[in-house]
Design a protein around this motif. Structure first.
Motif, PDB file in Angstrom:
ATOM      1  N   MET A 148      -2.928  26.798  89.346  1.00  0.00           N
ATOM      2  CA  MET A 148      -3.707  26.465  90.526  1.00  0.00           C
ATOM      3  C   MET A 148      -4.725  27.558  90.828  1.00  0.00           C
ATOM      4  SD  MET A 148      -1.859  25.182  93.916  1.00  0.00           S
ATOM      5  CE  MET A 148      -2.725  24.881  95.431  1.00  0.00           C
ATOM      6  N   ALA A 149      -4.380  28.793  90.470  1.00  0.00           N
ATOM      7  CA  ALA A 149      -5.317  29.888  90.686  1.00  0.00           C
ATOM      8  C   ALA A 149      -6.467  29.806  89.694  1.00  0.00           C
ATOM      9  CB  ALA A 149      -4.591  31.222  90.547  1.00  0.00           C
ATOM     10  N   ILE A 150      -6.139  29.445  88.457  1.00  0.00           N
ATOM     11  CA  ILE A 150      -7.167  29.447  87.418  1.00  0.00           C
ATOM     12  C   ILE A 150      -7.986  28.157  87.436  1.00  0.00           C
ATOM     13  CG2 ILE A 150      -7.539  29.557  84.919  1.00  0.00           C
ATOM     14  CD1 ILE A 150      -4.972  31.235  84.769  1.00  0.00           C
ATOM     15  N   GLY A 151      -7.304  27.029  87.627  1.00  0.00           N
ATOM     16  CA  GLY A 151      -7.944  25.718  87.530  1.00  0.00           C
ATOM     17  C   GLY A 151      -9.291  25.561  88.218  1.00  0.00           C
ATOM     18  N   PRO A 152      -9.359  25.806  89.541  1.00  0.00           N
ATOM     19  CA  PRO A 152     -10.611  25.556  90.250  1.00  0.00           C
ATOM     20  C   PRO A 152     -11.760  26.444  89.792  1.00  0.00           C
ATOM     21  CG  PRO A 152      -8.788  25.680  91.779  1.00  0.00           C
ATOM     22  CD  PRO A 152      -8.272  26.126  90.455  1.00  0.00           C
ATOM     23  N   ILE A 163       8.511  37.778  89.928  1.00  0.00           N
ATOM     24  CA  ILE A 163       7.581  36.871  89.258  1.00  0.00           C
ATOM     25  C   ILE A 163       7.076  35.799  90.228  1.00  0.00           C
ATOM     26  CG2 ILE A 163       7.310  35.239  87.365  1.00  0.00           C
ATOM     27  CD1 ILE A 163       9.317  36.788  85.804  1.00  0.00           C
ATOM     28  N   LEU A 164       7.985  35.287  91.037  1.00  0.00           N
ATOM     29  CA  LEU A 164       7.589  34.269  92.017  1.00  0.00           C
ATOM     30  C   LEU A 164       6.542  34.806  92.993  1.00  0.00           C
ATOM     31  CD1 LEU A 164      10.694  32.293  93.276  1.00  0.00           C
ATOM     32  CD2 LEU A 164       8.452  31.378  92.738  1.00  0.00           C
ATOM     33  N   VAL A 165       6.858  35.960  93.586  1.00  0.00           N
ATOM     34  CA  VAL A 165       5.929  36.522  94.566  1.00  0.00           C
ATOM     35  C   VAL A 165       4.616  36.892  93.890  1.00  0.00           C
ATOM     36  CG1 VAL A 165       5.613  38.353  96.262  1.00  0.00           C
ATOM     37  CG2 VAL A 165       7.840  37.312  95.995  1.00  0.00           C
ATOM     38  N   THR A 166       4.704  37.390  92.638  1.00  0.00           N
ATOM     39  CA  THR A 166       3.479  37.723  91.917  1.00  0.00           C
ATOM     40  C   THR A 166       2.587  36.497  91.789  1.00  0.00           C
ATOM     41  OG1 THR A 166       4.664  39.356  90.599  1.00  0.00           O
ATOM     42  CG2 THR A 166       2.549  38.621  89.745  1.00  0.00           C
ATOM     43  N   LEU A 186      -2.360  33.570  93.356  1.00  0.00           N
ATOM     44  CA  LEU A 186      -3.099  32.442  93.917  1.00  0.00           C
ATOM     45  C   LEU A 186      -3.779  32.851  95.219  1.00  0.00           C
ATOM     46  CD1 LEU A 186      -3.843  29.452  93.855  1.00  0.00           C
ATOM     47  CD2 LEU A 186      -1.730  28.952  95.042  1.00  0.00           C
ATOM     48  N   PHE A 187      -3.085  33.646  96.011  1.00  0.00           N
ATOM     49  CA  PHE A 187      -3.623  34.094  97.293  1.00  0.00           C
ATOM     50  C   PHE A 187      -4.916  34.878  97.083  1.00  0.00           C
ATOM     51  CE2 PHE A 187      -3.788  37.309 100.689  1.00  0.00           C
ATOM     52  CZ  PHE A 187      -3.764  36.489 101.805  1.00  0.00           C
ATOM     53  N   PHE A 188      -4.888  35.833  96.141  1.00  0.00           N
ATOM     54  CA  PHE A 188      -6.079  36.654  95.907  1.00  0.00           C
ATOM     55  C   PHE A 188      -7.213  35.830  95.318  1.00  0.00           C
ATOM     56  CE2 PHE A 188      -3.039  40.393  95.634  1.00  0.00           C
ATOM     57  CZ  PHE A 188      -3.377  40.825  96.898  1.00  0.00           C
ATOM     58  N   PHE A 233      -5.933  27.762  99.470  1.00  0.00           N
ATOM     59  CA  PHE A 233      -5.595  29.024 100.126  1.00  0.00           C
ATOM     60  C   PHE A 233      -4.384  28.816 101.041  1.00  0.00           C
ATOM     61  CE2 PHE A 233      -6.048  31.750 103.885  1.00  0.00           C
ATOM     62  CZ  PHE A 233      -5.977  32.993 103.282  1.00  0.00           C
ATOM     63  N   GLY A 234      -4.419  27.715 101.786  1.00  0.00           N
ATOM     64  CA  GLY A 234      -3.294  27.386 102.664  1.00  0.00           C
ATOM     65  C   GLY A 234      -2.007  27.244 101.883  1.00  0.00           C
ATOM     66  N   PHE A 235      -2.114  26.632 100.706  1.00  0.00           N
ATOM     67  CA  PHE A 235      -0.911  26.451  99.896  1.00  0.00           C
ATOM     68  C   PHE A 235      -0.337  27.796  99.447  1.00  0.00           C
ATOM     69  CE2 PHE A 235       1.461  25.458  96.000  1.00  0.00           C
ATOM     70  CZ  PHE A 235       2.314  24.502  96.508  1.00  0.00           C
ATOM     71  N   SER A 236      -1.228  28.708  99.038  1.00  0.00           N
ATOM     72  CA  SER A 236      -0.728  30.023  98.612  1.00  0.00           C
ATOM     73  C   SER A 236      -0.068  30.734  99.787  1.00  0.00           C
ATOM     74  CB  SER A 236      -1.859  30.876  98.040  1.00  0.00           C
ATOM     75  OG  SER A 236      -2.675  31.369  99.076  1.00  0.00           O
ATOM     76  N   LEU A 237      -0.678  30.594 100.966  1.00  0.00           N
ATOM     77  CA  LEU A 237      -0.120  31.212 102.167  1.00  0.00           C
ATOM     78  C   LEU A 237       1.246  30.601 102.484  1.00  0.00           C
ATOM     79  CD1 LEU A 237      -1.121  33.325 104.175  1.00  0.00           C
ATOM     80  CD2 LEU A 237      -1.910  31.475 105.635  1.00  0.00           C
ATOM     81  N   LEU A 238       1.342  29.292 102.281  1.00  0.00           N
ATOM     82  CA  LEU A 238       2.611  28.603 102.547  1.00  0.00           C
ATOM     83  C   LEU A 238       3.722  29.151 101.664  1.00  0.00           C
ATOM     84  CD1 LEU A 238       4.185  26.199 103.856  1.00  0.00           C
ATOM     85  CD2 LEU A 238       3.481  24.854 101.892  1.00  0.00           C
TER      86      LEU A 238
END
Lengths: 622, 120
Positions: free
Chosen positions: A405-409, A451-454, A459-461, A482-487
């Motif tokens: 999701m971070a790379i895709g867009p 790994i999860l938090v990473t 995605l957040f960054f 962004f909202g999803f990463s925050l979630l």
């Protein structure tokens, strides 16, 4: 009186379905222009359902106990607001609400679709009418909200107190807007197949409906979650309870469809997939209603149990599914352009990857929810499928999902050169160091948590950076992601940092832990209109010298006679402090539960951001 | 001598506390993974019903008897049946429950891969 009017207008509404279907079929053969009569009839039908719905509301407001539904679910001492919300806080009323939204949406559809081909509009209307007729019959035959009782009882049975809550008062309508919105998508997909209209134009037009349903469904789930958090008294917001799962499944399907439609509006590919998703979303919404209403599920939410009604919905659901499979097989033709469509690193691929994972998550939730039912029927073995199951199957897959999701867009349509490699690598390294630093402080499994938090930080960054790089281009998608990463970050931190104690305390006693001291000062009694309240006063002193006063409450409702426990929650930007107390039978002490839950508010904020993304996209010009 | 004595007591107490904190943690963890049988969709940990309260005591006793987590689960399973465990056991009855999602995931991956090879 109001009940009588309501009851008659329901029958009139059904009568108009006959007119609509008759004139629609006639109009199909005749002229090129849509018959104005059809539109008028649709509005009249909607009008009758509105009258019927208001009839029920008025009966509730007047506490007209000659109406069985009002008798079963209301009480004279209930506050006006909950008398009104009681209208849809029960089986009959909530189905009437379904019907109301069904007729409302088809009216809006007819108004908004005048740019679309006539045949397609009529077919959509026809398919929608099949659903509407089904609901009319269901309501009138098996669950009429206007049954008459004689002699008229003096007092009603009351509404379950845990449902007397502002969030839960608006939770069903919002959720239903999402559920029923998917019915339009369903009818329109069938119509598009029948009239061979599955195309970019169709995608552009239906996207609005997908977005609207998606936003409502997201907000509806959010409201339910918030309610569970402060009302059910254990401080969680999601328990993988079957009824929660049932709302999550259409959400997964709808989210997948949303992404799939984004491809379809640019290129005519993945058409069959989009059709299957449109059908699946509605089927899942319907089975959601079926599973909740039939009482098959063992769950906190099941406030109306009746297997006979379940069988009706089941037959109805199967009819619709068979109809759609039939149409899919015999009418849907795959004519997609085959030249140079897919490249490995393209936006389309990343959307396919999104679809792939979404379907996986959906299948986990679906199988986890219905498998125990089937197993019990076949082998008489009762098993429970709870949070550990979902955590084990979902969390590991969340990691690649977040990274994709971070790379895709950042990939372009068709083919991308991946020029942001540098930033991405930097983000990955920073995320990893940050997560390792945080997780090291806690006595939990280092590897999986880091790994999860990473991946969540990653995605957040990357979504944060996109705000600066892309500015207002694609702002809606960016906000949602962004909202999803925050979630995910908030949920993870909420889990990791949470701190809680459960203890039994008498008035005047003190409980000490390393981090805080709880002082049970006294209790007070208050009399409200429909309940008595016992309010505890607790003083919690924290390590840093600050202190909080918390006042959890016990409510003893008069009708029905139920004791509920109201949490007291002190919310600020960083943490929630959550306290409930419970009465222990025949003892002089109370059971006290105190929780410090960090980032709670950010879970809600991030879901609102996610829906805001969808909302903004609604206004975007293509 | 006295100093050592005090030190020893302090060590025992702190050690005891440490153990206790650990025990509470295990107890909570176990209680979270158990269904409260008389409640509607709540875990033993989250419930304050009599059943849940007594079950929490049972767990505490079993921990003090020296049973580990797995042993306690299997003890409760024989007593109350699989219905009590939120984490379904992997056995003949649940092969499909655990493996079907994974199979669907693999199938999805295969379909996507196939798309590329056909298109190219």
């Amino acid at each position: 009186m109001a009940s009588l009017i309501g009851s008659y207008s329901l029958s009139f509404g059904l009568l108009f379905s006959v007119f609509i279907i008759f004139f629609s079929v006639r109009n199909l053969r005749d002229a090129e222009i849509l018959d104005k009569k059809i539109i008028s009839f649709t509005f009249i039908q909607f009008f009758f359902v509105v009258i019927s719905f208001f009839g029920l509301i008025v009966s509730f407001i007047n506490s007209d106990f000659s109406n069985e539904t009002v008798f079963n679910h209301s009480h004279t001492t209930k506050p006006l607001f909950y008398k009104i919300s009681g209208t849809w806080g029960n089986h009959e009323g909530s189905l009437l609400l379904w019907l109301l939204v069904l007729t409302l949406f088809i009216s809006i559809f007819l108004l908004k679709s005048n740019q679309q081909p006539k045949k397609y509009r009529i077919f959509t209307l026809l398919f929608q009418q099949i659903i509407i007729v089904g609901f009319f019959i269901f309501l009138i035959k098996t669950s009429s909200p206007f049954n008459y009782i004689f002699p008229t009882p003096n007092e009603g049975l009351g509404l379950n107190p845990i449902l007397q809550d502002p969030a839960l008062a608006i939770h069903p309508p919002v959720l239903y807007l999402g559920y029923v919105g998917s019915s339009i998508i369903f009818s329109s997909a069938l119509a598009a197949m029948v009239t061979s209209y599955v195309s970019k134009e169709w995608a552009k037009h239906i996207k609005k409906w997908v977005l609207a349903s998606w936003v409502f469904l997201t907000l509806g789930i959010l409201l339910g979650s918030i309610w569970a958090y402060y009302e059910l008294g254990w401080g969680g917001f999601w328990f993988w309870d079957p009824v929660e799962n049932v709302s999550l499944m259409p959400w997964f399907a709808l989210t997948t469809l949303l992404h799939c439609i984004l491809v379809l509006e640019k290129k005519k590919i993945l058409t069959s997939w989009a059709m299957i998703l449109s059908i699946a979303t509605f089927a899942l919404s319907m089975s959601g209603t079926f599973l909740v209403r039939s009482g098959i599920l063992n769950s906190v939410h099941t406030f109306a149990n009746d297997p006979e009604r379940g069988i009706f919905i089941l037959i109805f659901l199967f009819t619709l599914i068979f109809l759609s499979i039939f149409i899919f097989i015999f009418f849907h033709s795959v004519k997609e352009k085959l030249e140079n469509n897919f490249f490995w690193l393209s936006k389309e691929t990343s959307i396919l990857v999104n679809n792939w994972f979404m379907m996986y998550f959906l299948s986990v939730v679906l199988i986890g929810t219905i498998y125990p039912i089937f197993l019990e029927v076949i082998t008489a073995n009762k098993i429970s499928v709870g949070p550990p199951f979902y955590n084990k199957l979902i969390l590991p897959f969340l990691i690649p999902f977040l990274v994709a999701m971070a790379i895709g867009p950042n990939l372009n349509w068709v083919k991308s050169d991946f020029k942001d490699k540098f930033y991405m690598t930097m983000f990955l390294i920073i995320s990893f160091l940050l997560s390792a630093l945080i997780i090291k402080q806690f006595d939990i499994n280092f590897l999986i948590n880091t790994i999860l938090v990473t991946s969540a930080f990653f995605l957040f960054f990357s979504t944060s950076r996109e705000f600066f790089v892309k500015k207002f281009r694609n702002i809606s998608q960016n906000i949602a992601h962004f909202g999803f990463s925050l979630l995910i970050l908030s949920i993870l931190f909420n889990n990791i940092f949470s701190n809680e104690v459960i203890t039994n305390l008498k008035i005047g006693e003190t409980f000490k832990t390393e981090k805080f001291t709880i002082n049970f000062e006294n209790i007070e009694q208050e009399d409200e209109k429909n309940f008595k309240a016992i309010i505890g006063k607790f003083n919690v002193q924290n390590l840093d010298g600050s202190s909080d006063i918390l006042n959890p409450e016990l409510r003893i409702y008069n009708q029905p006679n139920i004791i509920t426990s109201e949490a007291d929650i002190k919310t600020n930007l960083l943490t929630d402090k959550f306290m409930t107390m419970n009465y222990v039978q025949n003892q002089e002490y109370f059971n006290v539960r105190y929780q410090v839950k960090p980032f709670m508010i950010w879970i809600w904020v991030s879901v609102i951001l996610i829906s805001l993304g969808g909302f903004l996209s609604f206004f975007k010009k293509i | 001598m006295k100093f050592i004595h005090i030190f020893l007591i302090a060590a025992i107490i702190s050690n005891f506390n440490f153990l206790k904190a650990d025990e509470i943690k295990t107890e909570n963890k176990i209680a979270k993974n158990l269904r409260c049988l008389i409640c509607q969709g709540q875990s033993v940990y989250d419930s304050d019903s009599e059943f849940a309260t007594s079950l929490k005591l049972v767990i505490r006793n079993k921990i003090q008897e020296g049973l580990n987590e797995e042993q306690i689960y299997s003890f409760l399973k024989t007593k109350y049946g699989e219905w009590i465990l939120y984490d379904p056991v992997f056995n003949r009855n649940t092969y499909f429950l655990w493996l079907l999602p994974i199979l669907i995931f693999l199938a999805g991956g295969a379909i996507i891969l196939k798309k590329f090879y056909i298109r190219k």
